[in-house]
Each structure stands twice: as structure tokens, then as C-alpha cells.
Design a protein around this motif. Structure first.
Motif, PDB file in Angstrom:
ATOM      1  N   VAL A  15      13.752   0.460   2.949  1.00 18.99           N
ATOM      2  CA  VAL A  15      13.680   0.227   1.767  1.00 18.99           C
ATOM      3  C   VAL A  15      14.567   1.062   0.936  1.00 18.99           C
ATOM      4  CG1 VAL A  15      12.079   0.186   0.015  1.00 18.99           C
ATOM      5  CG2 VAL A  15      11.458  -1.123   2.345  1.00 18.99           C
ATOM      6  N   ILE A  16      15.202   0.530  -0.015  1.00 17.80           N
ATOM      7  CA  ILE A  16      15.608   2.186  -0.667  1.00 17.80           C
ATOM      8  C   ILE A  16      15.019   2.000  -2.129  1.00 17.80           C
ATOM      9  CG2 ILE A  16      17.724   2.327  -0.095  1.00 17.80           C
ATOM     10  CD1 ILE A  16      19.353   0.261  -2.177  1.00 17.80           C
ATOM     11  N   LYS A  17      14.846   3.180  -2.705  1.00 17.63           N
ATOM     12  CA  LYS A  17      14.313   3.074  -3.931  1.00 17.63           C
ATOM     13  C   LYS A  17      15.462   3.311  -4.836  1.00 17.63           C
ATOM     14  CE  LYS A  17      10.802   6.076  -2.541  1.00 17.63           C
ATOM     15  NZ  LYS A  17       9.959   7.584  -3.078  1.00 17.63           N
ATOM     16  N   PRO A  18      15.036   2.383  -6.574  1.00 14.33           N
ATOM     17  CA  PRO A  18      16.030   3.074  -7.159  1.00 14.33           C
ATOM     18  C   PRO A  18      16.311   3.549  -7.572  1.00 14.33           C
ATOM     19  CG  PRO A  18      13.956   1.641  -8.262  1.00 14.33           C
ATOM     20  CD  PRO A  18      13.851   1.579  -6.538  1.00 14.33           C
ATOM     21  N   LEU A  19      17.689   4.047  -7.969  1.00  7.63           N
ATOM     22  CA  LEU A  19      17.976   5.229  -8.651  1.00  7.63           C
ATOM     23  C   LEU A  19      17.297   5.741  -9.933  1.00  7.63           C
ATOM     24  CD1 LEU A  19      21.852   5.472  -8.871  1.00  7.63           C
ATOM     25  CD2 LEU A  19      20.488   6.250  -7.279  1.00  7.63           C
ATOM     26  N   PRO A  20      17.048   7.348  -9.960  1.00  5.66           N
ATOM     27  CA  PRO A  20      15.750   7.380 -11.314  1.00  5.66           C
ATOM     28  C   PRO A  20      16.700   6.600 -12.656  1.00  5.66           C
ATOM     29  CG  PRO A  20      16.376   9.239 -10.076  1.00  5.66           C
ATOM     30  CD  PRO A  20      17.711   8.079  -9.273  1.00  5.66           C
ATOM     31  N   ILE A  21      15.717   6.266 -12.953  1.00  7.39           N
ATOM     32  CA  ILE A  21      16.172   5.812 -14.572  1.00  7.39           C
ATOM     33  C   ILE A  21      17.162   6.793 -15.054  1.00  7.39           C
ATOM     34  CG2 ILE A  21      15.405   5.047 -16.777  1.00  7.39           C
ATOM     35  CD1 ILE A  21      12.978   3.667 -15.314  1.00  7.39           C
ATOM     36  N   THR A  22      18.080   6.633 -15.632  1.00 10.48           N
ATOM     37  CA  THR A  22      18.915   7.754 -16.310  1.00 10.48           C
ATOM     38  C   THR A  22      19.327   6.565 -17.991  1.00 10.48           C
ATOM     39  OG1 THR A  22      20.945   7.238 -15.179  1.00 10.48           O
ATOM     40  CG2 THR A  22      19.584   9.254 -14.746  1.00 10.48           C
ATOM     41  N   TYR A  31       6.176   2.530   0.312  1.00 13.24           N
ATOM     42  CA  TYR A  31       5.171   2.719   0.992  1.00 13.24           C
ATOM     43  C   TYR A  31       4.967   1.296   1.345  1.00 13.24           C
ATOM     44  CZ  TYR A  31       1.859   5.952   3.846  1.00 13.24           C
ATOM     45  OH  TYR A  31       1.186   5.892   5.093  1.00 13.24           O
ATOM     46  N   PHE A  32       5.156   0.889   0.770  1.00  8.75           N
ATOM     47  CA  PHE A  32       3.758  -0.520   1.506  1.00  8.75           C
ATOM     48  C   PHE A  32       5.237  -1.633   2.226  1.00  8.75           C
ATOM     49  CE2 PHE A  32       2.452  -4.846  -0.271  1.00  8.75           C
ATOM     50  CZ  PHE A  32       1.421  -4.670   0.299  1.00  8.75           C
ATOM     51  N   ALA A  33       5.993  -1.502   1.351  1.00  3.34           N
ATOM     52  CA  ALA A  33       7.532  -2.773   1.833  1.00  3.34           C
ATOM     53  C   ALA A  33       7.707  -1.677   3.107  1.00  3.34           C
ATOM     54  CB  ALA A  33       8.657  -2.506   0.535  1.00  3.34           C
ATOM     55  N   LYS A  34       7.851  -0.605   3.134  1.00  3.84           N
ATOM     56  CA  LYS A  34       8.547   0.610   4.325  1.00  3.84           C
ATOM     57  C   LYS A  34       7.636  -0.392   5.175  1.00  3.84           C
ATOM     58  CE  LYS A  34      11.023   3.906   2.813  1.00  3.84           C
ATOM     59  NZ  LYS A  34      10.724   5.129   2.385  1.00  3.84           N
ATOM     60  N   ARG A  35       6.176  -0.362   5.390  1.00  2.00           N
ATOM     61  CA  ARG A  35       5.802  -0.792   6.506  1.00  2.00           C
ATOM     62  C   ARG A  35       5.072  -1.536   7.170  1.00  2.00           C
ATOM     63  NH1 ARG A  35       5.763   4.272   4.804  1.00  2.00           N
ATOM     64  NH2 ARG A  35       4.989   6.097   6.006  1.00  2.00           N
ATOM     65  N   ASN A  88       0.823  -9.527   9.698  1.00  2.00           N
ATOM     66  CA  ASN A  88      -0.259  -9.709   9.635  1.00  2.00           C
ATOM     67  C   ASN A  88      -2.066  -9.453   8.988  1.00  2.00           C
ATOM     68  OD1 ASN A  88      -3.277  -8.319  10.685  1.00  2.00           O
ATOM     69  ND2 ASN A  88      -2.314  -8.404  12.696  1.00  2.00           N
ATOM     70  N   PHE A  89      -2.550 -10.347   8.339  1.00  2.00           N
ATOM     71  CA  PHE A  89      -3.255 -10.561   7.484  1.00  2.00           C
ATOM     72  C   PHE A  89      -3.451  -9.263   7.333  1.00  2.00           C
ATOM     73  CE2 PHE A  89      -7.036 -12.108   4.498  1.00  2.00           C
ATOM     74  CZ  PHE A  89      -6.438 -11.876   3.463  1.00  2.00           C
ATOM     75  N   PHE A  90      -4.930  -8.650   8.594  1.00  3.45           N
ATOM     76  CA  PHE A  90      -5.624  -7.561   8.374  1.00  3.45           C
ATOM     77  C   PHE A  90      -4.657  -6.644   7.957  1.00  3.45           C
ATOM     78  CE2 PHE A  90      -7.461 -11.082  10.553  1.00  3.45           C
ATOM     79  CZ  PHE A  90      -8.650 -10.696   9.841  1.00  3.45           C
ATOM     80  N   LEU A  91      -3.903  -6.160   8.597  1.00  2.00           N
ATOM     81  CA  LEU A  91      -2.225  -5.109   8.268  1.00  2.00           C
ATOM     82  C   LEU A  91      -1.814  -5.203   6.650  1.00  2.00           C
ATOM     83  CD1 LEU A  91      -1.145  -3.017  10.564  1.00  2.00           C
ATOM     84  CD2 LEU A  91       0.840  -4.535  10.746  1.00  2.00           C
ATOM     85  N   PHE A  92      -2.276  -6.470   6.018  1.00  2.00           N
ATOM     86  CA  PHE A  92      -1.144  -6.470   4.006  1.00  2.00           C
ATOM     87  C   PHE A  92      -2.414  -5.753   3.622  1.00  2.00           C
ATOM     88  CE2 PHE A  92      -2.198  -8.894   1.055  1.00  2.00           C
ATOM     89  CZ  PHE A  92      -1.134  -8.403  -0.168  1.00  2.00           C
ATOM     90  N   ILE A  93      -3.837  -6.100   4.540  1.00  3.06           N
ATOM     91  CA  ILE A  93      -4.837  -5.657   3.373  1.00  3.06           C
ATOM     92  C   ILE A  93      -5.511  -4.302   3.688  1.00  3.06           C
ATOM     93  CG2 ILE A  93      -7.352  -5.759   3.153  1.00  3.06           C
ATOM     94  CD1 ILE A  93      -6.100  -8.357   1.786  1.00  3.06           C
ATOM     95  N   TYR A  94      -5.371  -3.819   4.701  1.00  4.55           N
ATOM     96  CA  TYR A  94      -5.461  -2.309   4.907  1.00  4.55           C
ATOM     97  C   TYR A  94      -3.990  -1.690   4.349  1.00  4.55           C
ATOM     98  CZ  TYR A  94      -4.985   2.055   6.651  1.00  4.55           C
ATOM     99  OH  TYR A  94      -4.263   3.675   6.967  1.00  4.55           O
ATOM    100  N   TYR A  95      -2.202  -2.669   4.316  1.00  7.43           N
ATOM    101  CA  TYR A  95      -1.750  -1.727   3.011  1.00  7.43           C
ATOM    102  C   TYR A  95      -2.487  -1.872   2.125  1.00  7.43           C
ATOM    103  CZ  TYR A  95       0.046   0.814   7.378  1.00  7.43           C
ATOM    104  OH  TYR A  95       0.160   1.709   8.334  1.00  7.43           O
TER     105      TYR A  95
END
Lengths: 317, 357
Positions: free
Chosen positions: B32-39, B22-26, B131-138
Motif C-alpha cells: 500500500v502506498i499513501k498518496p503524496l501529501p496534497i500540494t 493501516y486497514f489496507a495493509k493488514r 476472512n470475515f472475522f478478521l475484516f470485522i476486527y480490523y
């Protein structure tokens, strides 16, 4: 007709079985090698037990299983109780020695210590990632020295000056043993040293940080080795009790648990003539590839396990 | 750093992939791709290319990276910490380069301090327009999100063993996990959390007042990632036990110097100084569990984890002083699940027997 309760302990190396009566006396017992095939071993075990109880007018009304193959064997025997070996052994030993405080157990591939206070388990530990100093190590070293594992103890107690053998790890112990033999240590000294190293290893790993108090009971297959018993007594400075059924306490304990379960139904010894088969399948529905074990009785599936999620559930027919 | 068309991925840690993605996308202006579930396959690949004696989280992380790279990731993120974890990034990057992968590797922890400003500086390199403020917000946002997750997880651990309808907790939790990804702002997040909290509270349970209580302490990765600890939490809960794990990612991330001192106070008299990474924490929490009258504690560590090995003598002492059994479990790539289950079962039997008298 008397009621009997069957306890079966299928370990990595050996398969043990006992039948007790309503007064907790062992009326029949048997011990044989698992040889990597628990189903066949259990069938043989039951055949032997059947022969031993033939004239005793006995009806087995409850079954309990324990040991590493407890689930498989419990399923095919339709057991009332399937219990881990730690609990089962503690229950069995407590019946034989109600006042016990510490149980040492060394089996084929595992070793454990169980601490007891006022008749209840208060702490236990089991060997973790390593099987150093267990029965299978001793028997492979016996072969290396050209003798039967059964004779090991007799040789060990002859020794006056046990050789020091590295105790930390089986592999190091083995190379140390070869080294000590090659530079001329006596055979009985080496064997006694090996018994000592098993004990030191046990106390340093499994028994580390545990408050060991007498009375101490030593059991499991290795307790039949008088050399190891002597080494335990020398190192702990306490009397070590070994029961003649010390190798059967797991089976005995689970028989007691089966009796206490109060769920009696007649056990059919005809089981030995049935055809059991296990099949391992890989699920393949995701990259985890769970190995699912299916158990078949006369070609009909009776149970399956091993799947992590519902996708892998094998339909029961 | 020009990273046009870049695809970012990161290693798994329990269910924290939700806030991380969520963080990385915004913020990072890239896919951003999530790693495959651990198997089992993840672990196999990871173990194959890792040094054999390295602690097991390394192997899981590497497996995640390789699977993500094969899915098309081109930017990888790794953190670090005050033990071998501090070397993970360098070694993993080298292993992946030797395997011939092309990617950008970002260490969000360049020295051994995981602080908010450090993370900002590192991310600024990936996205210069950050943006620093956006960073802090997220940042605040995902901390809230992680805490919501942790709160719900804790409720599940404590109560799922007593569910009346089998599987009801798991089902609701998965639904929650699916919806939390879709919130747009903090207000929505809070409302979602409250809604699910109510829903969980409404799930019928049959919980005795004096049920068995077990605490979980230990190394962060193996304690949090259920796959790596053979699902200790749910296995224990299933037997009808209230399970409490205080080790969470937000606690580690937000730990201030004062908290370190507090830990030593909590661990007194068993510790006089910090023993590295999460070792101090394990001692302090075990003591807290003991004081609160828990029936037992399960200590979880990767095989050969030095900080946790440091903690073990103190744990043994606490166990002895408070007469509270502790089960020690070590995990690595070879751990057999059957062995773990046997020990858990025996541990449960023991606690029950102990309680009965």
C-alpha cells in the motif's frame, strides 16, 4: 504641533489615503489609481498628502492600512494597524453615520453588504467567486459606450424607461447590452438599465437573505455614480445616503483604528525617498512550491510571507 | 481477481490516510502506498484533467490518483455517496484510462449505500482469502483509530488558539500522528490514545471561560481536508477562537437509517425532508450550534455543491432566528487564499465586536 493619524486603503483599482486629527476630522485626503503597483501608488499618495498638509504643523503619530494590499503596504509603512477592509469600512461609516443600519459598498472588484445594529456589525457578506457588477465592470462598459465612467450617472438619470439588462453575470450582461444597443435602444436607457442590473445583481447575490433596514449608506467608488444611487433608491424604496467621503471610508476607518490603537510613534515621511522592492521566490522544497514574497527596504530584507510551513521560512538577516 | 505484486493507493481526506493505509495493509495482502501529501501541484494536475465545472473534491481525488499512479500504484480505491460523489468513480476511472494508465479500479460503493457488508464484498474481490472475522476486527480497529484521531483533532481545534507556547499543539499532534501508525492491537491503540490525551491536557493553555466559539459545518470533503479549505480551522483557532467541527468521517460511515431520522428531528422546523447528501446534516448541526449559544458558524462547501446550496436558505433562516452570524465560503480550484483570510478576519472582528456589547 498637532497630532495626525494616517489611514491608507490600497484597493485593486484605487489607492486612498486620509489624515485625521485627534477630533476625527479629515484634514487631508487623496485618491489615485493603483495601476497594479501598490508601492508606487502609496509613495505618490504620501507625496500628495505631504503637500496638502505642509502648512498645517502636523505630526503623524499612527498609521493604519487596509485594502487588498494592506499587508505589503502595512509592512513598508511600519503600520500599527493592518485591518481588513470590511471592518475598516464599517468603523469609518459608523463614525460618519452613527445611526446606520445597512451599508452597501461597491468597489473596484468587490462588493459587500454590512448590517449594523446599535452601532455594532451583526452580519456581513462579500461577493465570492465572481466580481460581476463591480466598478471595473462599469468602467469597461463605459469605455465600450464611448464615455468617461464619471459621466455615466448623468446619462443614467436622464432615462425615463431603463432598458432591461440581464443581471446575473457580467459576461451575459455585456452581450445583452450589445444586443440592446444594436436593436436600437437609447443610450441613456441602456446606461440606466446597466445601473439597475448592477443593483439587482448586488441585491440578489451579496444581499441575498439579508434583512436590509434603513438608514442605508452606500459607499465605495461606485457610490459616486448617481445612476446607481438612483437605482438603489428605486429598487429598495428607501433613501440612500451617500457621503462626500464615501469613497474614503476604508482609509478613514483604519485611521480611526490606528488612533485607537494607542501605540504612537512618529511617522517619517522620508519614506517616499526610500527604495522598496518586493521579490517573489518559489520555495521548491516540496511540490507545493509556495510563492514567498520578500520585501526589501534599501536592499535589506524587512519581512517575508507566503510560506505554508517552516521549511520555507526565509531567514531574516 | 489475481493481483500479484499489486500496489494499492487511495485518495486523501485529512489525516484519514493513517487508518485507511493501516486497514489496507493488514487485510488486502498487497503493498500500500499513501498518496503524496496534497500540494498545489496535486490540485493543478487534478484540475487539468477534470471537467471544469465539477466540484473540487473530484479534482483533488484525481490529482491524488495521478500522483500515486506515477509513484507505481496499480490498484486504486474510490468510494461514493449520494450526490455527484456517486459518479466520481466511473468518471475518474475513464479519465485515467484515457490518459493511458494501466490499473485496477475498485469502487467500494457500487450502489449509493456505504455499508459494512458492501465494503466487505468489494474487498473480498481484491483478496479472495479475506476472512470475515478478521475484516470485522480490523474494521472495528480503524473505526477506533479514526475516532481517536478525531477526538484529538477536536481537542486541538478547541484549544490550540490559546496555547501558551506557540506551536506546541501542532508539534504534539504530529508526534501523535507518527506513533498511531505503529500500534499493533487495540490495547496499544487505547493506551496510546490515553497517553496523548493526558499529554494534550497537560499542555499549558491560557483560555478564558467565555472565549469566542465558532462551529464549522458543510460538505464533508472540503470541511475535513484542510488544504482544500485554506486551513480555515487553524486560521480561526490562531485568532484565539474555540473551533468545533462535528463533521467527521466516522459519523458518515456509521450513520444508520435511524440517524437520518434523528437529523430531521434535530433540523425541525427548518426541514421536513432530507435535502441530499450532507445538506440535512448541515442544517441540523447549525441549529445545534445556535442552540448551544455559539458565536458564529462557518459554512463550507465546494463551489456549486447542490446539497449544501439546498441547505443555505435554511441556514440563513437559522442565522436570522437565533441572531447568529454565518459565514458562507465556497471553494474551488481557483479560490484565492487572500480572499478567504480577509473574510475570516472580518468575521472574527465582527464576532468580537458583537460580543463586546
Amino acid at each position: 504641533m498637532k497630532k495626525g493619524y494616517l489611514g491608507v486603503d490600497v484597493g485593486s483599482i484605487s489607492t486612498k489615503g486620509v489624515i485625521i486629527d485627534s477630533d476625527n476630522n479629515i484634514i487631508a485626503e487623496d485618491y489615485l489609481w493603483t495601476e497594479g503597483n501598490p508601492v508606487v501608488a502609496v509613495k505618490q499618495l504620501l507625496k500628495n498628502l505631504l503637500v496638502k498638509t505642509r502648512n498645517k504643523d502636523l505630526l503623524v503619530v499612527a498609521v493604519g492600512t487596509t485594502g487588498s494590499a494592506r499587508k505589503l503596504v502595512g509592512t513598508i509603512l511600519n503600520a500599527q494597524v493592518i485591518k481588513n477592509e470590511i471592518t475598516a469600512q464599517a468603523i469609518g461609516t459608523l463614525e460618519l453615520y452613527p445611526e446606520v443600519r445597512t451599508i452597501f459598498e461597491i468597489g473596484g472588484q468587490d462588493s459587500k453588504i454590512i448590517l449594523i445594529e446599535n452601532g455594532i456589525i451583526v452580519d456581513y457578506a462579500m461577493n465570492t467567486l465572481c466580481a460581476a457588477g463591480t466598478g471595473s465592470f462599469l468602467s469597461s462598459q463605459a469605455k465600450r459606450l464611448g464615455m468617461h465612467p464619471e459621466d455615466f450617472g448623468k446619462w443614467a438619470i436622464r432615462s425615463k424607461k431603463p432598458t432591461k439588462i440581464a443581471a446575473r453575470c457580467t459576461v451575459f450582461a455585456e452581450s445583452d447590452l450589445v444586443h440592446k444597443a444594436q436593436i436600437g435602444h437609447k443610450k441613456e436607457d441602456i446606461i440606466a438599465g446597466l445601473c439597475r442590473s448592477v443593483v439587482l445583481n448586488f441585491l440578489n447575490n451579496v444581499g441575498k437573505g439579508k434583512n436590509i433596514k434603513p438608514p442605508i449608506v452606500f459607499q465605495g467608488g461606485v457610490s459616486k455614480n448617481i445612476g446607481v444611487v438612483k437605482a438603489f433608491a428605486d429598487i429598495t424604496g428607501e433613501e440612500i445616503k451617500v457621503h462626500k467621503y464615501g469613497h474614503l471610508t476604508g482609509a478613514f476607518g483604519v485611521a480611526l483604528l490606528a488612533k485607537r490603537a494607542n501605540d504612537e510613534h512618529c511617522f517619517d515621511f522620508n519614506f517616499v525617498n526610500m527604495h522598496f522592492e518586493t521579490k517573489g521566490i518559489e520555495c521548491m522544497k516540496c511540490p507545493n512550491n509556495c510563492e514567498i514574497i520578500c520585501v526589501y527596504k534599501n536592499n535589506k530584507i524587512i519581512d517575508s510571507w507566503g510560506n505554508r510551513c517552516d521549511n520555507g521560512a526565509v531567514l531574516k538577516q | 481477481m489475481a493481483l500479484k505484486g499489486a500496489v494499492l493507493s487511495f485518495p486523501h481526506l485529512g489525516d484519514y490516510h493513517v487508518p485507511i493505509a493501516y486497514f489496507a495493509k493488514r487485510l488486502l495482502n498487497m503493498k500500500v502506498i499513501k498518496p503524496l501529501p496534497i500540494t498545489k501541484k496535486t490540485l493543478e494536475i487534478g484540475a487539468k484533467y477534470s471537467p471544469d465545472s465539477v466540484c473540487v473534491p473530484f479534482k483533488y481525488n484525481l490529482g491524488n490518483f495521478i500522483e500515486s499512479l506515477d509513484q507505481g500504484a496499480s490498484v486504486l480505491i474510490q468510494a461514493g455517496g449520494g450526490c455527484r460523489f456517486g459518479y466520481y468513480a466511473e468518471v475518474q476511472e475513464q479519465i485515467l484510462r484515457d490518459l493511458g494508465y494501466k490499473f485496477t479500479f475498485i469502487r467500494i460503493v457500487s450502489n449509493d449505500k456505504l455499508t459494512v457488508t458492501n465494503i466487505y464484498r468489494q474487498l473480498k474481490q481484491i483478496n479472495p482469502r479475506l476472512n470475515f472475522f478478521l475484516f470485522i476486527y480490523y474494521f472495528y480497529f480503524i473505526i477506533r483509530m479514526s475516532k481517536s484521531l478525531e477526538n484529538i483533532q477536536q481537542y486541538v481545534n478547541k484549544n490550540s488558539g490559546f496555547e501558551v507556547e506557540k506551536g506546541s499543539f501542532g508539534l504534539l499532534y504530529n508526534k501523535f500522528l507518527g506513533e498511531i501508525e505503529l500500534v499493533n492491537n487495540i490495547g496499544e491503540l487505547n493506551r496510546l490514545f490515553l497517553r496523548y490525551q493526558r499529554a494534550f491536557n497537560k499542555l499549558p493553555i491560557n483560555k478564558p471561560v467565555d472565549c469566542l466559539k465558532v462551529g464549522i459545518v458543510g460538505e464533508v470533503y472540503v470541511a475535513i481536508e484542510p488544504f482544500s479549505n485554506c486551513y480555515v480551522e487553524s486560521q480561526m483557532a490562531k485568532k484565539g477562537v474555540e473551533v468545533t467541527r462535528l463533521v467527521t468521517a466516522t459519523r458518515i460511515l456509521l450513520r444508520r437509517p435511524k440517524d437520518h431520522r434523528d437529523l430531521l428531528v434535530k433540523a425541525h422546523p427548518y426541514l421536513k425532508y432530507a435535502i441530499g447528501a450532507d445538506g440535512t446534516d448541515s442544517v441540523a448541526k447549525t441549529k445545534v450550534f445556535a442552540e448551544e449559544g455559539y458565536d458564529g458558524v462557518i459554512h463550507i462547501k465546494p463551489f456549486a455543491c447542490i446539497p449544501e446550496l439546498n441547505a443555505m436558505p435554511m441556514l440563513q433562516k437559522i442565522s436570522h432566528d437565533y441572531n447568529m452570524p454565518i459565514l458562507y465560503l465556497s471553494f474551488d480550484a481557483q479560490t484565492s487564499e487572500a480572499g478567504v483570510l480577509t473574510r475570516l478576519e472580518a468575521f472574527y472582528d465582527m464576532l468580537l465586536m458583537k460580543r463586546g456589547h
